[in-house]
Write an enzyme that holds these catalytic residues in place. Structure first.
Site, PDB file in Angstrom:
ATOM      1  N   HIS A   1      -7.728   1.276  -6.741  1.00 43.25           N
ATOM      2  CA  HIS A   1      -7.039   0.242  -5.691  1.00 43.25           C
ATOM      3  C   HIS A   1      -5.529   0.797  -5.536  1.00 43.25           C
ATOM      4  CE1 HIS A   1     -10.281  -2.181  -5.485  1.00 43.25           C
ATOM      5  NE2 HIS A   1     -10.435  -1.941  -6.613  1.00 43.25           N
ATOM      6  N   LEU A   2      -4.888   0.907  -4.450  1.00 47.31           N
ATOM      7  CA  LEU A   2      -3.396   1.164  -4.413  1.00 47.31           C
ATOM      8  C   LEU A   2      -2.479  -0.008  -4.931  1.00 47.31           C
ATOM      9  CD1 LEU A   2      -3.921   2.513  -0.913  1.00 47.31           C
ATOM     10  CD2 LEU A   2      -2.956   3.950  -2.562  1.00 47.31           C
TER      11      LEU A   2
ATOM     12  N   HIS B   1     -14.464  -6.706  -2.622  1.00 41.42           N
ATOM     13  CA  HIS B   1     -14.535  -8.196  -3.069  1.00 41.42           C
ATOM     14  C   HIS B   1     -15.493  -8.742  -2.401  1.00 41.42           C
ATOM     15  CE1 HIS B   1     -10.492  -6.921  -4.023  1.00 41.42           C
ATOM     16  NE2 HIS B   1     -10.155  -6.717  -2.694  1.00 41.42           N
TER      17      HIS B   1
ATOM     18  N   ASP C   1     -24.822  -2.240  -5.462  1.00 42.40           N
ATOM     19  CA  ASP C   1     -26.355  -1.788  -5.568  1.00 42.40           C
ATOM     20  C   ASP C   1     -26.393  -0.387  -5.409  1.00 42.40           C
ATOM     21  OD1 ASP C   1     -26.944  -4.464  -6.222  1.00 42.40           O
ATOM     22  OD2 ASP C   1     -28.052  -4.696  -4.483  1.00 42.40           O
TER      23      ASP C   1
ATOM     24  N   ASN D   1     -12.133   4.075  -3.195  1.00 36.79           N
ATOM     25  CA  ASN D   1     -11.270   2.826  -2.770  1.00 36.79           C
ATOM     26  C   ASN D   1     -12.223   2.243  -1.924  1.00 36.79           C
ATOM     27  OD1 ASN D   1      -9.503   1.037  -2.164  1.00 36.79           O
ATOM     28  ND2 ASN D   1      -7.803   2.056  -1.904  1.00 36.79           N
TER      29      ASN D   1
ATOM     30  N   TYR E   1       0.660  -1.215  -0.034  1.00 34.68           N
ATOM     31  CA  TYR E   1      -0.006  -0.066   0.108  1.00 34.68           C
ATOM     32  C   TYR E   1       0.890   1.075  -0.093  1.00 34.68           C
ATOM     33  CZ  TYR E   1      -3.527  -3.295   1.211  1.00 34.68           C
ATOM     34  OH  TYR E   1      -4.337  -4.629   1.098  1.00 34.68           O
TER      35      TYR E   1
HETATM   36  C1  DHK Z   1      -7.308  -2.088  -0.288  1.00 31.09           C
HETATM   37  C2  DHK Z   1      -7.765  -2.960   0.695  1.00 31.09           C
HETATM   38  O1  DHK Z   1      -7.767  -2.750   1.872  1.00 31.09           O
HETATM   39  C3  DHK Z   1      -7.882  -4.312   0.355  1.00 31.09           C
HETATM   40  O2  DHK Z   1      -8.757  -5.084   0.963  1.00 31.09           O
HETATM   41  C4  DHK Z   1      -8.026  -4.576  -1.420  1.00 31.09           C
HETATM   42  C5  DHK Z   1      -7.231  -2.110  -1.748  1.00 31.09           C
HETATM   43  C6  DHK Z   1      -6.954  -3.616  -2.157  1.00 31.09           C
HETATM   44  C7  DHK Z   1      -6.165  -1.298  -2.398  1.00 31.09           C
HETATM   45  O3  DHK Z   1      -5.216  -1.985  -3.028  1.00 31.09           O
HETATM   46  O4  DHK Z   1      -6.164  -0.210  -2.285  1.00 31.09           O
HETATM   47  O5  DHK Z   1      -7.878  -5.842  -1.726  1.00 31.09           O
END
Ligand code: DHK
Length: 146
Positions: A101-102, A81, A88, A75, A24
């Protein structure tokens, strides 16, 4: 047309900076907010930047801002997932949505490869770290006709 760009962040993103920097990065959520505000102001956006660890709170924010903002950078973190309910709510959102997504979720565990949100987003950015948020701001601006 509203000048407000909504930026929503899902669970655990409040811990950016200390959370698994390999995935991240080292930027905190406050760092990302600062970069988003700078980028957004170049497009004439005001920014409404929020984070929640609660699915229902995110859904309420999506519902409350419907029809009132120029676009959404989102995000959804782990809810990407799992949450049909967030997808919705977004399906009723009548402005451009860019999912961010980071990390590159497609390079990670199989359970991260699918996002319910992607099916209702205008576009998706993954794997570019904090810079992905700035790119998402540019994308919303373009989609909103700025
Ligand atoms: C951030 C999260 O907290 C994960 O649960 C995801 C996402 C990915 C991110 O890459 O910013 O799977």
């Amino acid at each position: 047309m509203s000048d407000v760009l909504l930026v929503l962040n899902g669970p655990n993103l409040n811990l950016l900076g200390e959370r698994d920097p390999e995935q991240y990065g080292r930027d905190t959520l406050a760092d990302i907010e600062g970069a988003v505000r700078t980028r957004a102001s170049s497009h004439g956006f005001e920014v409404d930047f929020r984070q929640s660890n609660y699915e229902g709170e995110l859904i309420s924010w999506i519902q409350e801002t419907r029809g009132k903002v120029a676009g959404l950078v989102f995000n959804p973190a782990g809810y990407s997932h799992t949450s049909v309910a967030i997808a919705d709510a977004l399906d009723l959102f009548d402005a451009p949505i860019v999912e961010v997504h980071l990390s590159n979720i497609h390079k990670r565990e199989p359970f991260r490869h699918h996002s319910y949100v992607s099916a209702v987003a205008s576009g998706v950015i993954a794997g570019l770290g904090a810079h992905g948020y700035e790119l998402a701001v540019d994308a919303v601006a373009r989609l909103a006709g700025r």
